[in-house]
Scaffold this active site. Structure first.
Site, PDB file in Angstrom:
ATOM      1  N   TRP A 131       0.833  -1.202   0.000  1.00 61.66           N
ATOM      2  CA  TRP A 131       0.000   0.000   0.000  1.00 61.66           C
ATOM      3  C   TRP A 131       0.864   1.247   0.000  1.00 61.66           C
ATOM      4  O   TRP A 131       0.557   2.207  -0.708  1.00 61.66           O
ATOM      5  CB  TRP A 131      -0.972  -0.005   1.188  1.00 61.66           C
ATOM      6  CG  TRP A 131      -1.951  -1.136   1.124  1.00 61.66           C
ATOM      7  CD1 TRP A 131      -2.097  -2.154   2.023  1.00 61.66           C
ATOM      8  CD2 TRP A 131      -2.922  -1.400   0.098  1.00 61.66           C
ATOM      9  NE1 TRP A 131      -3.091  -3.016   1.621  1.00 61.66           N
ATOM     10  CE2 TRP A 131      -3.606  -2.574   0.451  1.00 61.66           C
ATOM     11  CE3 TRP A 131      -3.274  -0.740  -1.090  1.00 61.66           C
ATOM     12  CZ2 TRP A 131      -4.632  -3.119  -0.344  1.00 61.66           C
ATOM     13  CZ3 TRP A 131      -4.295  -1.282  -1.877  1.00 61.66           C
ATOM     14  CH2 TRP A 131      -4.961  -2.449  -1.500  1.00 61.66           C
ATOM     15  N   ASP A 174      -1.686   6.637   6.432  1.00 59.59           N
ATOM     16  CA  ASP A 174      -2.709   5.723   5.915  1.00 59.59           C
ATOM     17  C   ASP A 174      -3.017   4.745   7.037  1.00 59.59           C
ATOM     18  O   ASP A 174      -2.235   3.842   7.318  1.00 59.59           O
ATOM     19  CB  ASP A 174      -2.189   4.993   4.676  1.00 59.59           C
ATOM     20  CG  ASP A 174      -3.168   3.930   4.171  1.00 59.59           C
ATOM     21  OD1 ASP A 174      -4.251   3.779   4.759  1.00 59.59           O
ATOM     22  OD2 ASP A 174      -2.824   3.251   3.177  1.00 59.59           O
ATOM     23  N   LYS A 216     -12.080  -2.022   6.627  1.00 55.84           N
ATOM     24  CA  LYS A 216     -11.278  -2.928   7.445  1.00 55.84           C
ATOM     25  C   LYS A 216     -11.780  -2.892   8.892  1.00 55.84           C
ATOM     26  O   LYS A 216     -12.255  -3.870   9.413  1.00 55.84           O
ATOM     27  CB  LYS A 216      -9.794  -2.551   7.409  1.00 55.84           C
ATOM     28  CG  LYS A 216      -9.218  -2.325   5.999  1.00 55.84           C
ATOM     29  CD  LYS A 216      -9.027  -3.593   5.217  1.00 55.84           C
ATOM     30  CE  LYS A 216      -8.499  -3.479   3.788  1.00 55.84           C
ATOM     31  NZ  LYS A 216      -7.768  -2.365   3.330  1.00 55.84           N
TER      32      LYS A 216
HETATM   33  C1  PLP Z   1      -7.078  -1.929   1.991  1.00 59.13           C
HETATM   34  C2  PLP Z   1      -6.061  -0.878   2.119  1.00 59.13           C
HETATM   35  C3  PLP Z   1      -5.957   0.172   1.185  1.00 59.13           C
HETATM   36  C4  PLP Z   1      -6.817   0.257  -0.055  1.00 59.13           C
HETATM   37  O1  PLP Z   1      -8.124   0.587   0.282  1.00 59.13           O
HETATM   38  P1  PLP Z   1      -9.242   0.821  -0.831  1.00 59.13           P
HETATM   39  O2  PLP Z   1     -10.358   1.376   0.005  1.00 59.13           O
HETATM   40  O3  PLP Z   1      -9.547  -0.499  -1.444  1.00 59.13           O
HETATM   41  O4  PLP Z   1      -8.749   1.802  -1.822  1.00 59.13           O
HETATM   42  C5  PLP Z   1      -5.003   1.143   1.410  1.00 59.13           C
HETATM   43  N1  PLP Z   1      -4.187   1.097   2.472  1.00 59.13           N
HETATM   44  C6  PLP Z   1      -4.258   0.104   3.377  1.00 59.13           C
HETATM   45  C7  PLP Z   1      -3.317   0.105   4.544  1.00 59.13           C
HETATM   46  C8  PLP Z   1      -5.191  -0.911   3.238  1.00 59.13           C
HETATM   47  O5  PLP Z   1      -5.258  -1.904   4.129  1.00 59.13           O
END
Ligand code: PLP
Length: 361
Positions: free
Chosen positions: A105, A173, A197
């Site tokens: 990511w 993030d 998540k």
């Molecule tokens: C799942 C995830 C993403 C991507 O998320 P989307 O909503 O599918 O764009 C980005 N960063 C992390 C740490 C993730 O776990």
């Protein structure tokens, strides 16, 4: 199990609290006795105004977010934030947009920044397949910001405290561990998290941004990619994802009703310890992340005999443990045990793992 539900270890979309789903279920047909379902409410209605305002108020209370920060509800997932962050915050005279690269990511986030700005890598753990978090960082003078991924969903590593940025704004993030514990928001310039998540259904991302950073936003950005659009319209410039916002708001209430983030942090630690302690004592399984970098959210491990992994995942699924297959890019096993995942499920998984190793050891 309650409502015939199995244990869902999916990395995302992921398990939600049953108590929240019960409330949502009632309100899908008739929201708060309005005679309309929650998905059928106008985003300009008084009912939805209350939903989004109380979601923000409860989030502010959970994290003690001060008035110098804005809270935004955006669409496009965390992946859209990979682009919005550099577009909005690369600044004028500042140096490069800087990234700590700790997994797939953060690599994607860095790749997006390259479209808009000079970039810099402060540290990377790619040399050992992202199994650890880089120690010493190389932070450039006047970095526009330093971006990190607090929890690496795919590789199962997690920061237990924020990296030091030498004064540059810290961007995070937090998609896979947001609200797993209390944070000191004042350490951050901006935090973003996709909901699916640890917060709710897919479709909404939460952004917390320090207001002074908005002075950097260039004047010519596309309206929907400009943070100021969301700030100025309280995230109601266009139709927001009303249903995901509603569910996320109910999850915030659930967190408050269950003792807040301090309690949640304790439970998360307890759950992860059960699993890691078992793995560490086992001759049959091994954890993939270095011990001091381990994630409390995504426990990644392998069977010492990797040929047995497909069988392990198959038998686990037949026994009511779903979603344990590691990410397609790394293989192995991954147990995602976010806030809503019950401790009982971790205890039962450990029992299953013991049985499987006895049968195949
Ligand atoms: C799942 C995830 C993403 C991507 O998320 P989307 O909503 O599918 O764009 C980005 N960063 C992390 C740490 C993730 O776990």
């Amino acid at each position: 199990m309650e409502h015939d539900r199995i244990y869902n270890f999916s990395a995302g979309p992921a398990v939600l609290p049953v108590e929240v789903l019960e409330i949502v279920k009632e309100n899908i047909l008739n929201y708060n006795k309005s005679g309309m379902g929650v998905m059928e409410l106008s985003h300009r209605s008084p009912e939805f105004t209350e939903i989004i305002e109380s979601a923000e108020a409860n989030l502010r209370e959970l994290l003690s977010i001060g008035s110098d920060y804005s809270v935004l509800f955006c669409t496009g997932g965390a992946s859209t934030q990979f682009s919005m962050v550099p577009m909005n915050l690369k600044g004028g005279g500042e140096g490069p947009c800087s990234y700590i690269v700790t997994g797939s990511w953060s690599k994607k986030a860095l790749a997006e920044a390259k479209r808009f700005s000079e970039t810099h890598v402060c540290g990377s753990s790619e040399d050992k397949n992202f199994s650890y978090l880089p120690g010493t960082l190389d932070i450039p003078q006047n970095a526009a910001y330093v971006h990190f991924t607090s929890n690496n969903t795919i590789f199962g590593t997690q920061y237990s405290e924020e990296p030091d940025t030498n004064g540059a704004p810290l961007i995070c993030d937090a998609s896979s561990d947001f609200l797993h514990k209390k944070l000191d928001i004042d350490k951050y310039g901006l935090i973003y998290a996709g909901a699916q998540k640890n917060l709710g259904p897919a479709g909404v991302s939460i952004i917390i941004v320090r207001k002074d950073l908005l002075e950097r936003v260039p004047a010519d950005l596309p309206k929907m990619l400009d943070y100021k659009t969301y700030v100025d319209a309280n995230s109601l410039y266009n139709t927001p994802p009303t249903f995901p916002i509603y569910v996320v708001g109910e999850v915030f209430k659930w967190l408050k009703a269950n003792g807040g983030l301090e309690k949640m942090a304790g439970r998360n630690k307890e759950k992860a310890d059960i699993l890691y302690n078992f793995i560490d004592e086992s001759e049959f399984y091994r954890g993939t992340a270095e011990k001091d970098s381990r994630s409390l959210m995504n426990v990644c491990f392998r069977l010492k005999n990797e040929d047995l992994e497909a069988e392990f995942i198959k038998v686990a699924k037949e026994s009511g443990f779903n979603g344990l297959k590691g990410h397609r890019s790394v293989g192995g096993v991954r147990a995602s045990i976010y806030n809503a995942f019950p401790k009982r499920g971790v205890e039962d998984l450990v029992k299953f793992m013991a049985q499987f190793s006895e049968a195949h050891g």
